[in-house]
Structure formats: structure tokens, C-alpha cells
Design an enzyme around this catalytic site. Structure first.
Site, mmCIF file in Angstrom:
data_model
loop_
_atom_site.group_PDB
_atom_site.id
_atom_site.type_symbol
_atom_site.label_atom_id
_atom_site.label_comp_id
_atom_site.label_asym_id
_atom_site.label_seq_id
_atom_site.Cartn_x
_atom_site.Cartn_y
_atom_site.Cartn_z
ATOM 1 C CD GLU A 168 21.593 -40.004 76.015
ATOM 2 O OE1 GLU A 168 22.489 -39.263 76.432
ATOM 3 O OE2 GLU A 168 20.690 -39.610 75.255
ATOM 4 C CD GLU A 356 17.083 -38.451 75.901
ATOM 5 O OE1 GLU A 356 17.920 -37.714 75.341
ATOM 6 O OE2 GLU A 356 17.225 -38.903 77.039
HETATM 7 O O1 IFM Z 1 19.922 -33.250 77.777
HETATM 8 C C1 IFM Z 1 20.408 -34.448 77.258
HETATM 9 C C2 IFM Z 1 19.852 -35.620 78.027
HETATM 10 O O2 IFM Z 1 20.206 -35.545 79.366
HETATM 11 C C3 IFM Z 1 20.372 -36.921 77.469
HETATM 12 N N1 IFM Z 1 20.227 -36.991 76.042
HETATM 13 C C4 IFM Z 1 20.645 -35.863 75.253
HETATM 14 C C5 IFM Z 1 20.015 -34.603 75.799
HETATM 15 C C6 IFM Z 1 20.448 -33.385 74.959
HETATM 16 O O3 IFM Z 1 21.832 -33.203 75.019
#
Ligand code: IFM
Length: 445
Positions: A168, A356
């Protein structure tokens, strides 16, 4: 609760997995890991709820075998984990053999269980010593990161199913240097512009380092949010386009087109490092796949508060849709829209993975277990959009749930529960939730 999806509805080689990250679960105080900028950020009053840190977290460092048993018993094919830079190189320079050994053991433990190891090299815990030298604002981070990549991947790279350098980039750069919500907690446009560029330069440098080691199946993982203008006015449409540009297009455009979007350069160009255009050959190092992290959409309005002038002149507006424990609107269509747009505008035939997706709920352990019907519904509606994208020709080849375990949700501490498995943070006992059992059934069927 009935669940309409099953493994057989997806292509034969489709990968189902679960994702975690090192600082959020491992227990950073163990195993000789060095101090990170997250520890420094959390030590500053007001930055993190209750000042909580990842010092113990889920104690995955000790309990990793039990956690991988859960991945295996759930029928998941892959485990997306991250490597703590400060565990491998506590001072950012010298190697901690204990840290490298841990990832070596973890990798073998996955392979013994038939689980594909999918690694991320950086999920937000920069060694403090490097943060003190300017961290992501300093161009040297590309070399520091390449050295770290070399140190860990020369040891475990031969056994990775896939690797992505940075989780990210938007969070690493914008959330942390412009919005000030994550470490190092800056609100500074020049720092943000430098970080927005250096994060991609470091990504490309790590890809080059791994290619030189002979590694394959290397990708990039980008978080994406769908941006809707709050109304049809040209001002709102333009504000949403700026949000979309900063959040989504900047990174994809840098990596796949070798240029930054004009709508973002309008604000950031004066603040970028010198000769930034020269770095695109490294930033554009070819990738084998792209990961999309997706949670929500945002409704965007132009900034009208005259006490807050200046670029990018936008604000987020509360939306009408049902929300998760994070206060994020549930908008599954956004996943379809972003997958299709990414393929159409940037990645073409390159495989996409949802790396994710998931939701936080205020889950509680009851005598009969942990019931989380809202999470089951969230997963169901988002998987439906993945199927829809595949039917429309988008080469989506995998889906990973965030997260395996309830964990440390950064500035929000331990209160927001994203796990398929409940963690009691007093006893560290793990209890699979109904969503875990639902997915396990779907993957077995
Ligand atoms: O917990 C985070 C993760 O570290 C990165 N992506 C989003 C998740 C939820 O906020």
C-alpha cells in the site's frame, strides 16, 4: 448461514489465501528486533489509541505454528505475510541472524503444510535509525531497501511463491506524510511529494534486486478506493478526480506508464525531488502480477472551509451506505469497478490478485463461539464482484482475506477486529469465528 460461493465456481488454479503483516501480529519485542518508527509514533501522546503498540500483538513470533495450522485447516492455499525490516536489520544496516532465522522457519513451516508463502517486504515498520535519516523523504531509502531485500531474499527467496516489495504505497507516502495519520505522522506537502516518489523508486529497486537473484513471480500491491463525487457539480467531479489521482492513478501510472497523472502534478510537481523523471526506468521494472487491496469507497466534495485553503482542496463526506466498525461504507461494486479499470487502463493481461479484502466488526466471544454474520455477508458480496469481474474477462487469479487474526490496527490499536480468527488479547487464545468456518466449508466443497 448459507454461503453461495464454493471453490469450484472459480478457475481451477485460483488461489484463496489469508493475509497478515509482521508488526500487526508478531510481537515486535521478541527476537532481537530493532526499534521502528511505529514505536516512536505510538510513544507520542495522541497518535495511537491508548498508546498501544505491536510489542506483543498476537505473539505470532512464538505461536506461528498454531497460526499456520489454522491456515491449513481452513483450506487456504496461500499465506500472505510480511517481513519486518527492523527484525532482519535492527539498526537498518547490520543483520540480526535470529530475525532471518525466524522467517526461514516460518517459510519452511508453510511449505510443510502445503501453504504457498506470499511475502511482502515492507508493511510499514521502518527501522528508527533510517527514519532518523529522513526515512521515505530521503532518496537513499531506495538503496537501503535494496540492501534489506538482498539480505532476506538471498536466504528465503528460493522458497517464495510470490513477493511484493511494498504494501500500500499510498499509506506509506500520503497517509503518513500528508495526512499525518500513520508514522512518521507528518503533515507536510514537500515530505509527502518526496515520499510519493521514493516509495515507487524503492519498489522498483527491490524488484531489480530480486530479479538479479533469479526470482520470479514478483508483483506490486496497491490499495485502491473508489471515489464518487458528492454531487454532479463540476467542482465535486474535479475534487473526486484529484482524490482518485492521488490514491489510485499516481502509483499505477508511475509503474505502468512511466509518468505521473497531470491532475496530481498540478499540486505536487513543485515539491518533487530533483530529476524525478529520470527514475522511471527503475520504477517501471516489469511485474508479473498486481495485487489490489480493497475495502471501501469515498464520497468526495470540494473543500469549502476557507480556513483550510490550498491543494488538493477536497474533503471526504459521510455516505449513506451501511458501515463497518472502521466507519467505512460497504460498497462491493467498487471492487469490480477497480479491477476492471486497472486491467483496462494499466495492466492488460497481467494477473490480478485481490491481496486484501475484509471488514472490522466488534466481535465478541460467546459460549457458542464467535458469530460474525456481517463479515460473512461482506465476504459473500465482495466475492460475487470478483466472480463478475472474472466473467467479464478480468484475469483475477486469487483472493486473500484481511485478516487471518484479529490484530494491531495501527493508530486504532487493538479494538478494531478484522480477523477470521478471534484473538483474546489477554490470554492470546485463538477462536475461529463463524466466517472462518464458512470459508473453510466453501473451500472444501
Ligand atoms: O490493517 C490494515 C493493513 O495493515 C493494511 N491494509 C488495510 C488493513 C485494514 O485497515
Amino acid at each position: 448461514m448459507s454461503f453461495p460461493h464454493k471453490r469450484a465456481d472459480f478457475p481451477d488454479d485460483f488461489i484463496f489465501g489469508v493475509a497478515t503483516s509482521s508488526y500487526q501480529i508478531e510481537g515486535h519485542a521478541k527476537g532481537g528486533a530493532g526499534r521502528t518508527h511505529w514505536d516512536d509514533f505510538a510513544a507520542t501522546p495522541g497518535n495511537v489509541v491508548r498508546g498501544e503498540t505491536g510489542a506483543l500483538a498476537c505473539d505470532h513470533y512464538t505461536r506461528y505454528a498454531e497460526d499456520l495450522d489454522l491456515v491449513q485447516a481452513g483450506g487456504f492455499d496461500a499465506y500472505r505475510f510480511s517481513i519486518s525490516w527492523a527484525r532482519v536489520m535492527p539498526d537498518g544496516v547490520n543483520i540480526n541472524p535470529e530475525g532471518v532465522d525466524f522467517y526461514d522457519r516460518l517459510t519452511d513451516a508453510m511449505l510443510e503444510r502445503g501453504i504457498h508463502p506470499c511475502a511482502t517486504l515492507y508493511h510499514w515498520e521502518l527501522p528508527s535509525s533510517l527514519a532518523d535519516k529522513g526515512g521515505w523523504r530521503n532518496r537513499d531509502i531506495a538503496h537501503w531497501f535494496a540492501d534489506f531485500t538482498q539480505a532476506i531474499m538471498s536466504r528465503i527467496g528460493d522458497r517464495m511463491s510470490s513477493v511484493a516489495p511494498i504494501n500500500e504505497p499510498w499509506c506509506v507516502a500520503w497517509l503518513s506524510h500528508f495526512l499525518g495519520e500513520h508514522a512518521p505522522g507528518l503533515r507536510d506537502i514537500r515530505a509527502a511529494a518526496h515520499a510519493m516518489h521514493h516509495v515507487l523508486l524503492a519498489h522498483g529497486s527491490a524488484i531489480e534486486t530480486m530479479r538479479a537473484l533469479g526470482m520470479t513471480n514478483l508483483g506490486g500491491v496497491f490499495n485502491m478506493e473508489w471515489a464518487d463525487p458528492v454531487d454532479n457539480s463540476p467542482q465535486a467531479t474535479r475534487a473526486a478526480a484529484r482524490y482518485d489521482g492521488i490514491y489510485n492513478h499516481w502509483f499505477l501510472s508511475g509503474v505502468f506508464k512511466g509518468e505521473y497523472p497531470q491532475i496530481v502534478l498540478e499540486g505536487l510537481e513543485p515539491h518533487l525531488p530533483d530529476r524525478w523523471q529520470d527514475d522511471f526506468p527503475t520504477i517501471q521494472s516489469p511485474l508479473d502480477w498486481v495485487g489490489v487491496n480493497y475495502y471501501t469507497r469515498k464520497r468526495i466534495a470540494p473543500e469549502t472551509d476557507l480556513t483550510r485553503p490550498g491543494w488538493p482542496a477536497l474533503r471526504e463526506v459521510d455516505g449513506p451506505l451501511p458501515k463497518t466498525q472502521m466507519g467505512w461504507e460497504i460498497y462491493p461494486e467498487g471492487l469490480y469497478q477497480l479491477l476492471t479499470r486497472t486491467t483496462r487502463d494499466y495492466t492488460g493481461d497481467l494477473p490480478l490478485f485481490v491481496t486484501e479484502n475484509g471488514m472490522a466488526c466488534a466481535d465478541q466471544r460467546e459460549p457458542d463461539g464467535v458469530n460474525d454474520p456481517a463479515r460473512i455477508a461482506y465476504l459473500e458480496t465482495h466475492l460475487a464482484q470478483v466472480k463478475r469481474a472474472i466473467q467479464d474477462g478480468v484475469p483475477v487469479q486469487g483472493y486473500m482475506v484481511w485478516s487471518l487474526l484479529d490484530n494491531y490496527e495501527w493508530a486504532l490499536g487493538y479494538e478494531k477486529r478484522f480477523g477470521l480468527v478471534h484473538v483474546d488479547f489477554d490470554t492470546l487464545e485463538r477462536t475461529p469465528k463463524s466466517s472462518y468456518h464458512t470459508l473453510a466449508n466453501a473451500l472444501r466443497s
